[in-house]
Enzyme design. Structure first.
Site, PDB file in Angstrom:
ATOM      1  N   HIS A 106     -75.165 -69.535   4.855  1.00 14.71           N
ATOM      2  CA  HIS A 106     -74.054 -69.934   6.228  1.00 14.71           C
ATOM      3  C   HIS A 106     -73.143 -68.545   5.814  1.00 14.71           C
ATOM      4  CE1 HIS A 106     -70.805 -70.490   8.908  1.00 14.71           C
ATOM      5  NE2 HIS A 106     -71.371 -70.919   9.381  1.00 14.71           N
ATOM      6  N   GLN A 111     -73.114 -79.706   5.031  1.00 16.25           N
ATOM      7  CA  GLN A 111     -73.870 -80.441   6.038  1.00 16.25           C
ATOM      8  C   GLN A 111     -73.948 -81.471   5.475  1.00 16.25           C
ATOM      9  OE1 GLN A 111     -74.474 -79.574   9.347  1.00 16.25           O
ATOM     10  NE2 GLN A 111     -73.541 -77.881   9.515  1.00 16.25           N
ATOM     11  N   LYS A 167     -67.275 -81.359  10.714  1.00 19.76           N
ATOM     12  CA  LYS A 167     -67.807 -81.904  10.708  1.00 19.76           C
ATOM     13  C   LYS A 167     -68.687 -83.917   9.657  1.00 19.76           C
ATOM     14  CE  LYS A 167     -69.444 -77.418   9.888  1.00 19.76           C
ATOM     15  NZ  LYS A 167     -69.767 -76.645  10.799  1.00 19.76           N
ATOM     16  N   CYS A 191     -74.595 -68.622  12.284  1.00 19.09           N
ATOM     17  CA  CYS A 191     -73.755 -67.830  11.334  1.00 19.09           C
ATOM     18  C   CYS A 191     -74.281 -67.697  10.758  1.00 19.09           C
ATOM     19  CB  CYS A 191     -72.297 -68.758  10.852  1.00 19.09           C
ATOM     20  SG  CYS A 191     -71.621 -68.885  12.274  1.00 19.09           S
ATOM     21  N   ASP A 214     -71.994 -75.120  -1.307  1.00 22.76           N
ATOM     22  CA  ASP A 214     -71.546 -75.590  -0.137  1.00 22.76           C
ATOM     23  C   ASP A 214     -72.572 -76.940   0.844  1.00 22.76           C
ATOM     24  OD1 ASP A 214     -71.910 -73.738   3.007  1.00 22.76           O
ATOM     25  OD2 ASP A 214     -70.558 -75.747   2.785  1.00 22.76           O
TER      26      ASP A 214
END
Lengths: 133, 409
Positions: free
Chosen positions: B122, B202, B225, B366, B199
């Protein structure tokens, strides 16, 4: 609600675009790209008439993109054939919206304005267009 | 198996109509909807406990401080951190990653040092490193993906070397839905003396995450999220790393003592939380974590895994569809499915689906370099969460059939 966005006319221009292609000995070339979604339109045109009162004699467009950008490009090329270059300079988003006849969100508006940007780049933007003569 | 119908009742927005049709929300990878439990927590805070934190002696201030710090403890427990001192509240994952780049990166990187990323990141786990590399004269290297979208572990071995200072990778791809082998990445990186940032934007919403189990050095995720409000995110980092770092932003609360000429710093995590934070947001994130904990992250993961397998089966049966990332379900793919219909631009797919009240995302998500790597200008993306059902998948399929009909493909 279902088909009001993709009107018959828009789908028709998308599936059978008018003036699709590239002019071999164009007077002007202009390109506009929307990096966010990959819409990419190139306008090639031939001018006629005396300097100061140039008209669009021939115009073709090439590119790839969504139905809105390609259909609008097709309709735009039909509209501007024979128009004075000075008239084309005055075209703006309202003319485009009238042309395609649907309400667009800010995101999709960018798609519809891309062909006009390519056209106006070809005619008026020295840095980004190619001038041959 | 949890009771999805009962869960759906907790989400008022799912009753919304778009036009005359009921909303089918398939864009949770962009942001999740919020249960009443989280919404009410925000309202309750502002109605009954609102005050500024850390500085007051009066009752309301004590209450607000307790709620805020309890939320921090809840986050620590949720990701199995050693201590709440390793939990820094930030605005979102993007800010978390920028914090690392601007503090740890600033101090530890010099000319010729290398940062290893992947082609599927991303922008928020790419641009901060580009900025840092330009500033420091460092070099960025990229691990490629294979045809299924899995990380090329063989490349990882060859790209990570003695000059590598940091490996920064996504845990679950927001486009491909693939889950990367973080434990392996950490082992390889640490062997070469490199730190690892994960990261987890998600990942934390979708599967049980243990920072102790992963062994990484930094981890970023974001509240909105995972049923939480917007404007709140988390950077987890090892306490010993945080102790050694310079501050991020300067201002109130991150100081110990201030004179006109100079200041001394507070200890982590407060050293990295300048000014009044998103107090309500943190408390709301705490409520979201409670909600998810009550469901059980194992069950959240299983629900999504099964729904994804079903969706992949039905999508694969459509003619003229291209699915990116793993196309079979199972442990490798989470509830994020990106695809294209031949002959129809992703924007047009999303537009027609919207006319059926189905919300998907379209564009580059993104991840422009990943789009280039896949050779496409854009794609559509459907993503699932705890409130989605097989019925939602069936509606998506019917919607896609309509797209094909409208465009004659």
């Amino acid at each position: 609600m279902s088909n009001s966005f993709y009107r018959e006319e828009i789908l028709d221009h998308f599936k059978k675009p008018r003036n699709f292609g590239k002019l071999q000995d164009a007077d002007r070339v202009g390109r506009a790209v929307n990096r966010l979604c990959g819409d990419d339109i190139v306008m090639t045109l031939k001018l006629a008439g005396d300097s100061g009162r140039h008209k669009i004699a021939e115009i073709k467009f090439r590119g790839r993109g969504c139905a809105i950008s390609l259909a609008t490009a097709s309709m735009l090329t039909e509209m501007v054939k024979g128009m004075l270059v000075s008239e084309i300079k005055r075209l703006n988003r309202n003319d485009i919206l009238d042309l395609i006849g649907i309400r667009l969100s800010p995101t999709r508006l960018k798609c519809a304005l891309l062909p006009l940007e390519a056209l106006q780049t070809a005619l008026f933007d020295e840095g980004r267009s190619k001038r041959i003569n | 198996m949890f009771d999805v119908e009962a869960i759906k009742k907790d989400f008022p927005i799912l009753k919304r109509k778009i036009g005359d049709k009921k909303l089918v929300y398939l864009d949770s990878a962009a942001t999740t909807q919020k249960p009443l439990q989280v919404i009410n927590t925000l309202v309750d805070f502002y109605q009954n406990h609102n005050a500024n934190i850390h500085r007051g002696i009066h009752t309301l201030s004590e209450e607000a401080t307790t709620l805020y710090e309890e939320a921090r403890q809840g986050v620590a427990k949720f990701i199995k951190a050693k201590s709440p001192r390793e939990i820094i509240f930030v605005r979102n994952s993007t800010e978390a990653i920028n914090l690392v780049a601007l503090t740890w990166g600033e101090v530890n990187l010099k000319e010729g040092d290398e940062i290893v990323l992947t082609v599927a990141e991303h922008h928020s786990n790419l641009v901060p490193w580009q900025l840092l590399a330009k500033k420091k004269g460092a070099v960025l290297k990229f691990i490629d993906i294979d045809k299924q979208g899995n990380l090329r572990l063989d490349q990882l071995k060859s790209l990570v070397g003695l000059r590598t200072k940091l490996v920064s990778v996504t845990y679950v791809s927001n486009v491909l839905g693939v889950t990367n082998p973080i434990v392996e990445v950490v082992k390889l990186a640490h062997r070469q003396g490199a730190k690892v940032l994960v990261d987890s934007s998600q990942a934390v919403p979708r599967l049980p995450v243990s920072v102790v189990g992963l062994g990484a050095d930094f981890l970023a995720f974001t509240g909105h999220k995972m049923l939480g409000p917007t404007g709140i995110g988390v950077l987890w980092a090892r306490e010993e790393i945080l102790e050694a770092l310079p501050p991020f932003m300067g201002g109130g609360d991150m100081i110990r003592e201030v004179t006109l000429e100079d200041s001394t710093w507070n200890s982590p995590p407060h050293k990295f939380e300048a000014g009044t934070p998103n107090i309500a947001g943190a408390i709301g994130l705490g409520a979201a974590i409670s909600y998810l904990s009550q469901l059980g992250m194992e069950l959240v993961y299983e629900h999504e895994r099964d729904l994804t397998a079903y969706a992949l089966k039905r999508l694969s049966a459509l003619e003229g569809i291209t699915i990116y990332g793993p196309i079979t379900g199972g442990d490798l793919k989470t509830g994020v499915i990106s695809f294209n219909l031949n002959g129809v631009h992703a924007h047009d797919v999303a537009q027609v689906l919207d006319s059926e009240a189905i919300a998907v995302r379209s564009g580059h998500h993104c991840a422009m370099p990943l789009m280039d790597r896949l050779g496409i200008p854009a794609c559509a993306r459907a993503s699932f969460y705890i409130y989605n059902t097989k019925d939602d998948v069936d509606k998506l399929i019917e919607g896609l059939k309509k797209v094909k009909k409208v465009f004659g493909v």
